[in-house]
Design a protein around this motif. Structure first.
Motif, mmCIF file in Angstrom:
data_model
loop_
_atom_site.group_PDB
_atom_site.id
_atom_site.type_symbol
_atom_site.label_atom_id
_atom_site.label_comp_id
_atom_site.label_asym_id
_atom_site.label_seq_id
_atom_site.Cartn_x
_atom_site.Cartn_y
_atom_site.Cartn_z
ATOM 1 N N ALA A 94 18.026 60.745 49.933
ATOM 2 C CA ALA A 94 18.837 59.545 50.124
ATOM 3 C C ALA A 94 20.202 59.754 49.494
ATOM 4 C CB ALA A 94 18.151 58.319 49.521
ATOM 5 N N THR A 95 21.174 58.980 49.963
ATOM 6 C CA THR A 95 22.527 59.001 49.405
ATOM 7 C C THR A 95 22.927 57.583 49.054
ATOM 8 O OG1 THR A 95 23.517 58.772 51.615
ATOM 9 C CG2 THR A 95 23.184 61.010 50.778
ATOM 10 N N GLY A 96 23.799 57.466 48.049
ATOM 11 C CA GLY A 96 24.257 56.155 47.629
ATOM 12 C C GLY A 96 25.538 56.262 46.830
ATOM 13 N N GLU A 118 29.169 60.765 42.783
ATOM 14 C CA GLU A 118 29.631 61.681 41.730
ATOM 15 C C GLU A 118 28.836 62.973 41.667
ATOM 16 O OE1 GLU A 118 27.024 58.473 39.684
ATOM 17 O OE2 GLU A 118 28.521 58.598 41.288
ATOM 18 N N ASP A 119 27.730 63.081 42.430
ATOM 19 C CA ASP A 119 26.912 64.300 42.394
ATOM 20 C C ASP A 119 27.518 65.438 43.207
ATOM 21 O OD1 ASP A 119 24.935 63.256 40.739
ATOM 22 O OD2 ASP A 119 23.855 62.383 42.419
ATOM 23 N N GLU A 178 27.013 69.650 38.690
ATOM 24 C CA GLU A 178 25.805 70.408 38.415
ATOM 25 C C GLU A 178 24.568 69.536 38.653
ATOM 26 O OE1 GLU A 178 25.889 72.000 34.511
ATOM 27 O OE2 GLU A 178 27.647 73.260 34.852
ATOM 28 N N GLY A 179 23.500 70.193 39.056
ATOM 29 C CA GLY A 179 22.222 69.510 39.223
ATOM 30 C C GLY A 179 21.829 69.322 40.670
ATOM 31 N N LEU A 180 22.739 68.900 41.527
ATOM 32 C CA LEU A 180 22.388 68.660 42.926
ATOM 33 C C LEU A 180 21.974 69.942 43.642
ATOM 34 C CD1 LEU A 180 22.076 66.776 45.317
ATOM 35 C CD2 LEU A 180 24.535 67.045 45.770
#
Length: 258
Positions: free
Chosen positions: A110-112, A146-147, A151-153
């Motif tokens: 999902a995206t938001g 902001e992702d 880092e992380g995504l």
């Protein structure tokens, strides 16, 4: 080659939902030989609405439903609307056959606009596909504004793609085994109370419990009196049968007491 179908519910062009869907599909392609087909729900919105009112899917919608049903794995991505999946996303799976996703591997994403909506994966998407009896990957991917570029995504994308590729391979192994395995049927248990005859004693009769063997002379006498080994009644309730004297339990007990 495995069939991977990507369902994207993004509405805008370009769409962050479609971007996330493409990155997930590319990560799966790096791990498994798959053919990828993308289903853009934005292009099917009118046909989905008509299907609700007349009960028949249009040509494009029918092709998309067939692709999802025949897929070996799914990637589903939706934008977050009001803390849940979009209505267009839910409507597409409402017109899908109820058994279409049984045991099918599904990667949810999902995206938001805010990280505060990340729980949509576990509070909305995962229950939906669990209800449809799909096999949902342990890792879901949520991408807030902001992702992108942070880092992380990328790590989450790679981990989720690896899980989906593994589930697709496991599903293929269950459906197409290398060879049938023959399991021997269990042998029938021997009837209780039957005594096996020792070697060389064919035709002999097992001695019943409580029987007292007759002397050789008594056997011949009993046979002569009754003919052909027929049972004979002796005194005091003793029965002579096939050369054995069957003593009633009362007499055995009295002998022990005496």
């Amino acid at each position: 080659m495995k069939k991977l179908v990507v369902v994207s519910a993004g509405l805008s062009v370009p769409s962050s939902t479609r971007l996330l869907a493409d990155r997930l599909a590319a990560a799966v392609e790096h791990r498994a030989a798959v053919s990828v087909r993308v289903v853009e729900l934005r292009d099917l919105a009118v046909e989905i609405a008509h299907n609700f009112t007349n009960g028949f899917p249009g040509r494009a919608l029918a092709a998309a439903l067939e692709a999802v049903t025949e897929a070996d794995g799914l990637i589903v991505v939706t934008p977050v609307f009001s803390a849940s999946y979009s209505g267009l996303f839910k409507s597409f799976f409402d017109v899908l056959e109820k058994e279409a996703l049984v045991d099918k591997p599904v990667l949810i994403a999902a995206t938001g606009g805010s990280a505060r909506h990340s729980l949509v994966l576990d509070h909305a998407l995962r229950p939906l596909f669990s209800y449809l009896r799909a096999v949902v990957t342990p890792t879901g991917v949520y991408a807030a504004s902001e992702d992108w570029g942070a880092e992380g995504l990328p790590e989450r994308i790679e981990r989720a793609a690896g899980e989906l590729a593994g589930l697709m391979g496991a599903r293929s192994f269950r459906e197409e085994p290398d060879g049938a395995v023959t399991v021997p049927a269990p042998s029938a248990p021997e009837p209780r109370g039957v005594l096996a005859e020792p070697a060389g004693s064919a035709g002999s009769v097992a001695e019943p419990a409580g029987a007292v063997p007759e002397p050789a002379g008594a056997k011949s006498a009993a046979g002569a009196a009754d003919g052909d080994g027929a049972p004979a009644r002796g005194g005091r309730g003793v029965t002579v049968s096939h050369g054995f004297r069957v003593v009633p339990f009362e007499e055995q007990l009295a002998a022990l007491r005496g």
